[in-house]
Design an enzyme around this catalytic site. Sequence first.
Site, PDB file in Angstrom:
ATOM      1  N   THR A  73       1.510  -4.853   3.150  1.00 50.47           N
ATOM      2  CA  THR A  73       1.236  -5.165   1.752  1.00 50.47           C
ATOM      3  C   THR A  73       0.960  -3.868   0.995  1.00 50.47           C
ATOM      4  O   THR A  73       1.124  -2.771   1.531  1.00 50.47           O
ATOM      5  CB  THR A  73       0.119  -6.237   1.662  1.00 50.47           C
ATOM      6  OG1 THR A  73      -0.041  -6.607   0.306  1.00 50.47           O
ATOM      7  CG2 THR A  73      -1.216  -5.744   2.202  1.00 50.47           C
ATOM      8  N   LYS A  77       4.755  -1.003   0.987  1.00 55.38           N
ATOM      9  CA  LYS A  77       6.028  -1.705   1.206  1.00 55.38           C
ATOM     10  C   LYS A  77       7.243  -0.774   1.091  1.00 55.38           C
ATOM     11  O   LYS A  77       8.234  -0.971   1.784  1.00 55.38           O
ATOM     12  CB  LYS A  77       6.163  -2.885   0.232  1.00 55.38           C
ATOM     13  CG  LYS A  77       5.247  -4.057   0.581  1.00 55.38           C
ATOM     14  CD  LYS A  77       5.512  -5.242  -0.342  1.00 55.38           C
ATOM     15  CE  LYS A  77       4.702  -6.460   0.075  1.00 55.38           C
ATOM     16  NZ  LYS A  77       5.099  -7.669  -0.639  1.00 55.38           N
ATOM     17  N   ASP A 113       9.767 -12.038   1.951  1.00 56.27           N
ATOM     18  CA  ASP A 113       9.205 -12.675   0.749  1.00 56.27           C
ATOM     19  C   ASP A 113      10.206 -13.617   0.067  1.00 56.27           C
ATOM     20  O   ASP A 113       9.888 -14.762  -0.260  1.00 56.27           O
ATOM     21  CB  ASP A 113       8.769 -11.606  -0.262  1.00 56.27           C
ATOM     22  CG  ASP A 113       7.425 -10.993   0.081  1.00 56.27           C
ATOM     23  OD1 ASP A 113       6.587 -11.687   0.684  1.00 56.27           O
ATOM     24  OD2 ASP A 113       7.223  -9.807  -0.246  1.00 56.27           O
TER      25      ASP A 113
END
Length: 292
Positions: A73, A77, A113
């Site tokens: 996170t 990234k 994601d």
Amino acid sequence: MSARSDQPITGQTRIVGVIGDPVRHSLSPVIHNAAFAAMGLDWVSLAFPVIASAAADAMTAMRTLEIGGLSVTMPHKATIIPALDHLAPSAQALGVANCVQNIDGVLTGHNTDGDGFVASVRRDLGLDLEGEVITILGAGGAARSVVDAVGRAGAAEILIVNRTESKAVELCQLAEQARPGAADDISRSRLVVNTTSVGMAGSTDGGPGADVPSDPELFAQGQAVVDIIYAPIETAWLAAARARGLQTLNGVSMLVHQAAIALEIWTGMPPDIDAMMAAAEQELKARSGEHQ
Ligand code: ATR
């Protein structure tokens, strides 16, 4: 109370985790450990605080300590990318990874994601995005993942509406179906997605309409509305959509589904999504109670 209360940690226990800064409030260990308990796997997930300048060091440590997988996170990234050996197509396309897999010291970066978003919409709204018109509010990092994935999922049109239009234009490179949109596009979309931070706990900067990313009057019957924010669990914008009788989904589902894809990459087994969802919701409820 630990999800592992009936399974001691031993020398055999496999370690995964999450790196970030800050990371102590990450929901990832809670979600991962609930999955391991439900799957009966002798694995454990921990949070590792890693400062911004130490992304590459963390990848070296991952190899040295044989950590099987890491969620990634902010702020790492993008900065971990040069320290990885391979990139899966999702991470390659976006230039960012939220998940690292370690196989015998060889590190592969993935981005789960966007596919997590598509999986959440499919499972929890029963909506297949192929051939659909989708409006995405926002053009930041989260929007990039969503645009890439809904493009690959075969959306007919992807309209990107952002406060700073130049960023919406730039995002259109990620999918051939994408183009900058206007507020009017919201009303003709099958799915409307908020990826901005508007409505997030602690983000309101005041003023009329400051807590909603688009005017709820623009919602139309038959639409599905997703807010990828999960704190609060229901934003004012999502509540307004639900009050109009629309199908709604909050950000817990995307969070859980991106984690589920990561866990499957690391363990080779599909995790128990219901157990992960229950753990995430329980933790978020406990935290919202703390703040009252
Ligand atoms: P993330 O990585 O979570 O996507 P980000 O990259 O900082 O976060 O992106 C935040 C998004 O929320 C951007 O689209 C931003 O709009 P701008 O590109 O115009 O900055 C949007 N955003 C943040 N605050 C906003 C506000 N008050 N009104 C409208 N959009 C806002």
